[in-house]
Scaffold this active site. Structure first.
Site, PDB file in Angstrom:
ATOM      1  N   PRO A  75       9.781  63.942  22.948  1.00 45.80           N
ATOM      2  CA  PRO A  75      10.180  65.331  22.659  1.00 45.80           C
ATOM      3  C   PRO A  75       9.591  65.778  21.314  1.00 45.80           C
ATOM      4  CG  PRO A  75      12.078  64.007  23.311  1.00 45.80           C
ATOM      5  CD  PRO A  75      10.952  63.051  23.044  1.00 45.80           C
ATOM      6  N   ALA A  76       9.019  66.975  21.297  1.00 49.25           N
ATOM      7  CA  ALA A  76       8.206  67.403  20.152  1.00 49.25           C
ATOM      8  C   ALA A  76       9.007  67.561  18.854  1.00 49.25           C
ATOM      9  CB  ALA A  76       7.505  68.717  20.492  1.00 49.25           C
ATOM     10  N   GLY A  92      12.215  66.291  16.670  1.00 47.32           N
ATOM     11  CA  GLY A  92      13.271  65.284  16.536  1.00 47.32           C
ATOM     12  C   GLY A  92      14.060  65.523  15.274  1.00 47.32           C
ATOM     13  N   LEU A  93      15.233  64.908  15.216  1.00 45.95           N
ATOM     14  CA  LEU A  93      16.042  64.993  13.988  1.00 45.95           C
ATOM     15  C   LEU A  93      15.624  63.874  13.048  1.00 45.95           C
ATOM     16  CD1 LEU A  93      18.579  66.319  12.540  1.00 45.95           C
ATOM     17  CD2 LEU A  93      19.822  64.303  13.391  1.00 45.95           C
ATOM     18  N   GLY A  94      15.199  64.232  11.842  1.00 41.99           N
ATOM     19  CA  GLY A  94      14.921  63.229  10.821  1.00 41.99           C
ATOM     20  C   GLY A  94      16.217  62.726  10.206  1.00 41.99           C
ATOM     21  N   ASP A 122      14.992  60.321  14.900  1.00 47.27           N
ATOM     22  CA  ASP A 122      14.075  59.436  14.183  1.00 47.27           C
ATOM     23  C   ASP A 122      14.847  58.631  13.134  1.00 47.27           C
ATOM     24  OD1 ASP A 122      11.076  58.857  13.492  1.00 47.27           O
ATOM     25  OD2 ASP A 122      12.139  59.077  11.583  1.00 47.27           O
ATOM     26  N   LYS A 175      11.951  51.927  12.834  1.00 45.79           N
ATOM     27  CA  LYS A 175      10.765  51.391  12.143  1.00 45.79           C
ATOM     28  C   LYS A 175      11.050  50.035  11.517  1.00 45.79           C
ATOM     29  CE  LYS A 175       9.886  56.208  11.057  1.00 45.79           C
ATOM     30  NZ  LYS A 175      11.196  56.774  10.707  1.00 45.79           N
ATOM     31  N   HIS A 232       6.498  50.505   9.719  1.00 43.74           N
ATOM     32  CA  HIS A 232       6.808  51.621   8.825  1.00 43.74           C
ATOM     33  C   HIS A 232       5.684  51.915   7.826  1.00 43.74           C
ATOM     34  CE1 HIS A 232      10.563  53.794   7.057  1.00 43.74           C
ATOM     35  NE2 HIS A 232       9.476  54.497   6.850  1.00 43.74           N
TER      36      HIS A 232
END
Ligand code: A2P
Length: 315
Positions: free
Chosen positions: A13-14, A16-18, A43, A77, A110
């Site tokens: 999905p283009a 995302g929630l950081g 994320d 990550k 990461h």
């Protein structure tokens, strides 16, 4: 919501929630708000120190029927202190335990930087592992093992230059699906984007809003502001939207995924709704002219006296 289809047919999905910098006590609520607002991409990273709270929120969201596991995309990550071959899978398992998941949608290396296993953040030369001591390809082989074993549905990297991607790709069995890098109008990374497009690697942009909430120690004096930039503000006025929405919509117009961080319910919703904004050719031209190769996260924190990592972006 727009999706990007990866080489392995997984759909990212283009928007995302950081969750980088999202404080304990806030990040869980932010995840629930985001899922309610329509986000299907979260994320995360072990080093953000908040995966257990994200995991609790995901568990709640599944229990309350807000979303089902198969409908969301969760990225995490591998931290720099787990690059050694025997550390990769245990680090992934710890993240899965914290997130209360039995698989990740995407696992990224990461940074192209390795620390000794007992070091959280290396500040002295002897706390790093050199590229010879922890070759990135050995770390990648373990990422591939996790992929083949089904612990992760896709694998990729973060903060990799074109050169580092090329080096990895020569020896990889499974090619990286994603490279997550800092990306915004002041750092457009056009060559890297072209290289990734040519090699079917999707770029996810971090710090899309300039990460104004970074620790002061990570900030330079007189940093330029993205949210208050006149060109961005004028474009926002034209579209009757906010600067943040212009900055997010810009990613979608260039085919990159984007992970704006917010813990504020209104801004979480507003950021998601950016996908409705269509920037015009004229907007895109004006933004294209803003590029100055300016990094908010310049990586110099890995450049310690006598240490093995210099110029990690190969610029
Ligand atoms: P907050 O969490 O209070 O909303 P980045 O994604 O580049 O790391 O930027 C995150 C920073 O931008 C945080 O300080 C966040 O604050 C702020 N932010 C997030 N969304 C918006 C928005 N729509 N408008 C203004 N600031 C925002």
């Amino acid at each position: 919501m727009k999706f990007y289809t990866l080489k392995n047919e997984q759909k990212l999905p283009a928007i995302g929630l950081g969750t980088w910098k999202s404080a304990p006590g806030e990040v869980g609520k932010a995840v629930i708000e985001a899922l309610k607002a329509g986000y299907r991409h979260i994320d995360c990273a072990a080093t953000y120190g908040n995966e257990a709270e994200v995991g609790e929120a995901l568990k709640t969201a599944f229990a309350q029927g807000i979303v089902e596991r198969q409908d969301i995309w969760v990225t995490s990550k591998l931290w720099n202190n787990a690059h050694e071959s025997d550390k990769v899978i245990p680090a992934l398992e710890k993240t899965l335990t914290d997130l209360q998941l039995n698989y990740l949608d995407l696992y990224l290396i990461h940074w192209p930087v390795a620390f000794k296993a007992d070091v959280n953040f290396a500040t002295k030369a002897n706390e790093f592992l050199t590229p010879n001591e922890a070759p990135i390809i050995d770390t990648w082989k373990k990422m591939e093992e996790a992929y083949e074993g089904g612990l992760v549905k896709s694998i990729g990297v973060s903060n990799f230059s074109i050169q580092k991607l090329k080096d990895l790709m020569v020896d990889a069995t499974h090619q990286p699906e994603v490279n997550q890098v800092e990306l915004h109008p002041l750092l457009q990374q056009n060559e890297l984007l072209e290289f990734c497009n040519n090699n079917s690697i999707i770029i996810t942009g971090y710090s899309p809003l300039g990460s104004g909430d970074r620790a002061t120690s990570m900030k330079k004096d007189n940093e330029p502001s993205l949210l208050n930039n006149k060109i961005i503000k004028d474009i926002a006025n034209d579209h009757n939207c906010t600067s943040a929405q212009v900055l997010i919509a810009w990613h979608l117009s260039r085919g990159t995924a984007v992970i704006p961080k917010s813990t504020n319910p209104q801004r979480i919703k507003q950021n998601y709704e950016s996908y409705e904004i269509e920037l015009t050719d004229s907007d895109l031209e004006k933004i294209a002219a803003m590029d100055k190769n300016y990094r908010y996260v310049d990586g110099t924190f890995f450049e310690v006296a006598g240490g093995p990592y210099k110029n990690i972006y190969d610029e």
